[in-house]
Design a protein around this motif. Structure first.
Motif, short mmCIF file in Angstrom:
data_model
loop_
_atom_site.label_atom_id
_atom_site.label_comp_id
_atom_site.label_asym_id
_atom_site.label_seq_id
_atom_site.Cartn_x
_atom_site.Cartn_y
_atom_site.Cartn_z
N VAL A 190 -53.07 -4.15 7.33
CA VAL A 190 -51.80 -4.85 7.51
C VAL A 190 -50.64 -3.98 7.04
N PRO A 191 -49.67 -3.72 7.89
CA PRO A 191 -48.52 -2.90 7.49
C PRO A 191 -47.60 -3.64 6.53
N LEU A 192 -46.81 -2.88 5.81
CA LEU A 192 -45.92 -3.49 4.81
C LEU A 192 -44.61 -3.91 5.48
N ASP A 193 -44.72 -4.84 6.40
CA ASP A 193 -43.56 -5.29 7.18
C ASP A 193 -43.44 -6.80 7.02
N ALA B 8 -41.95 -8.89 8.60
CA ALA B 8 -41.99 -9.62 9.88
C ALA B 8 -43.40 -9.75 10.43
N ASN B 9 -44.34 -8.99 9.85
CA ASN B 9 -45.74 -9.11 10.26
C ASN B 9 -46.30 -10.39 9.65
N ARG B 10 -46.91 -11.25 10.47
CA ARG B 10 -47.30 -12.57 9.97
C ARG B 10 -48.42 -12.47 8.94
#
Lengths: 374, 59
Positions: free
Chosen positions: B32-35, B37-39
């Motif tokens: 999982v990226p550190l964004d 907006a990523n759910r």
């Protein structure tokens, strides 16, 4: 009447539906004709699960029941549709627990909904239309949930004849309360209920916008999951501004695919097994630039599907390759963007010198998935 | 409507900086990226804030 006057009048509530139907990009739903199914054309839910089959439409079976969700070629004749999403009940839930629910939903980004002027005195109505067919007749609920402000409106529709395609239109009035965020996160969720327990049905149906009350969301909903003989089909989903449902806006497969790939795409042996050229960072660690086919909504989550040998990647230096279940991460720091980034792969099983070039190939039957769904 | 039953979470680092979080959720490994907006990342951070999840340091 001049064309300018035609267009001007078409923006009023009494607009001519035939003229409105010529306006492009009016359908806020992606893949409403169920053309795109990147993950596969059929997926079975287990009890309590959430699955994705046809792109952009999420399928819930939150209860003891289960179903197979699939892209089918069954579609209403003469309407120009080649596909539909089918829900085939495989495990009955004849007595719904209070918190059970079954539904299909579709999420929309806030920045794509600003035209609704929600939360202002100029708030616009929005109209959903779709083709539906079900073995189970009765009352069904379509809900619209405002994720930014936890507000909800629900409308009922009837399925009159078993196993017969019926066209439905439902208008949700404009909401003068609760502006939608102008960003890339979810603001609206459209929900087709297929069954709901008393937690969702014990109140009064919220036929006007209200601060969300769970008990008011699905009042009157029939239990579609009461028989394994039940099949539900849906296609031609359109959501558009205004109080008039217009003819479905058919889009090309390529257009819909690109829209879907903003949220999900995959490298697999079936479509693009060449992942790219990577450089050895240390021994069996490789970094490789990746470019998404379209700008994704957010940096995506990576997952792997392994082949029959529990591997997904073959790393070549020259003619010789080594296959592995290497770990993979997408960089989300520094210069990474949602359009280009690099992946960091460790444990390739293929040693190399720093800076050496390796070919990276997805194995047949394996896949690397990029997921930026809402 | 929580989709994720996370059983393991650990940062992944490259060149000394965390670049993602590797988790096991619903018996599947996700990177999982550190964004925000990523759910998935948003859900991880929600569980961390609620004291339900701790992310281990990178190896």
């Amino acid at each position: 009447m001049t064309k300018a006057r035609d267009i001007a009048s078409a923006t009023t509530p009494n607009a001519n539906a035939a003229l409105l139907a010529t306006f492009p990009h009016r359908n806020l739903i992606i893949n409403g004709a169920m053309q795109v199914a990147q993950r596969g054309t059929s997926v079975a839910s287990s009890s309590g699960s959430v699955v994705r089959c046809v792109d952009r439409h999420r399928c819930f079976a939150r209860g003891a029941g289960a179903a197979t969700f699939s892209q089918t070629s069954t579609a209403p004749t003469g309407q120009g549709f080649a596909n539909s999403l089918r829900v085939d009940v495989t495990t009955v839930d004849s007595s719904l627990d209070s918190n059970d629910y079954y539904m299909i939903d579709h999420k929309i980004e806030g920045q794509d909904l600003q035209q609704l002027a929600k939360g202002t005195s100029d708030a616009k109505s929005i109209t959903a239309s779709f083709w539906v067919r079900s073995t189970k007749t009765g009352t069904y609920i379509l809900g619209l949930f405002d994720d930014d402000n936890s507000r909800n409106i629900s409308k009922s529709y009837s399925i009159y004849s078993a196993d017969t395609w019926e066209y439905k239109t439902i208008t949700f009035e404009g909401d003068t309360t609760g502006a939608l965020d102008n960003d890339n996160n979810v603001s609206f969720t459209l929900r087709w209920f297929l069954g709901a327990g008393t937690s969702y049905t014990s109140g009064t149906l919220a036929t006007s916008w209200e601060a969300s009350v769970t008990a008011n969301q699905a009042v009157g909903q029939a239990n579609f999951f009461d028989s394994t003989s039940n099949d539900f089909y849906i296609t031609g989903i359109q959501l558009e501004v205004g109080d008039t449902a217009t003819q479905f806006e058919h889009r090309s497969y390529g257009d819909e695919l690109a829209r879907c790939q903003r949220y999900y795409y995959e490298h697999s042996g079936a479509n693009s097994n060449w992942l790219g050229l990577g450089n050895v960072y240390q021994t069996d660690q490789v970094i490789c630039p990746v470019y998404s086919p379209t700008v994704m909504r957010a940096l995506p989550t990576l997952t792997k599907t392994l082949d029959g040998s529990s591997q997904w990647l073959t790393t070549y230096d020259g003619f010789t390759g080594t296959s592995s279940d290497a770990s993979v991460s997408l960089s989300s720091t520094g210069t990474s963007t949602i359009a280009s980034s690099y992946i960091y792969i460790t444990g390739t099983g293929r040693s190399g010198s720093d800076g050496q070039c390796h070919w990276l190939v997805i194995k047949a039957g394996a896949a690397l998935h990029f997921d930026a769904e809402l | 409507m929580n989709e994720m039953d996370i059983t393991l979470a650990q940062y992944v680092a490259f060149l000394g900086k965390n670049i993602s979080v590797r988790i096991i959720a619903n018996n599947q490994t996700l990177d999982v990226p550190l964004d925000p907006a990523n759910r998935h990342y948003a859900e991880i951070m929600r569980q961390v804030a609620a004291g339900e999840l701790t992310i281990a340091d990178a190896d």
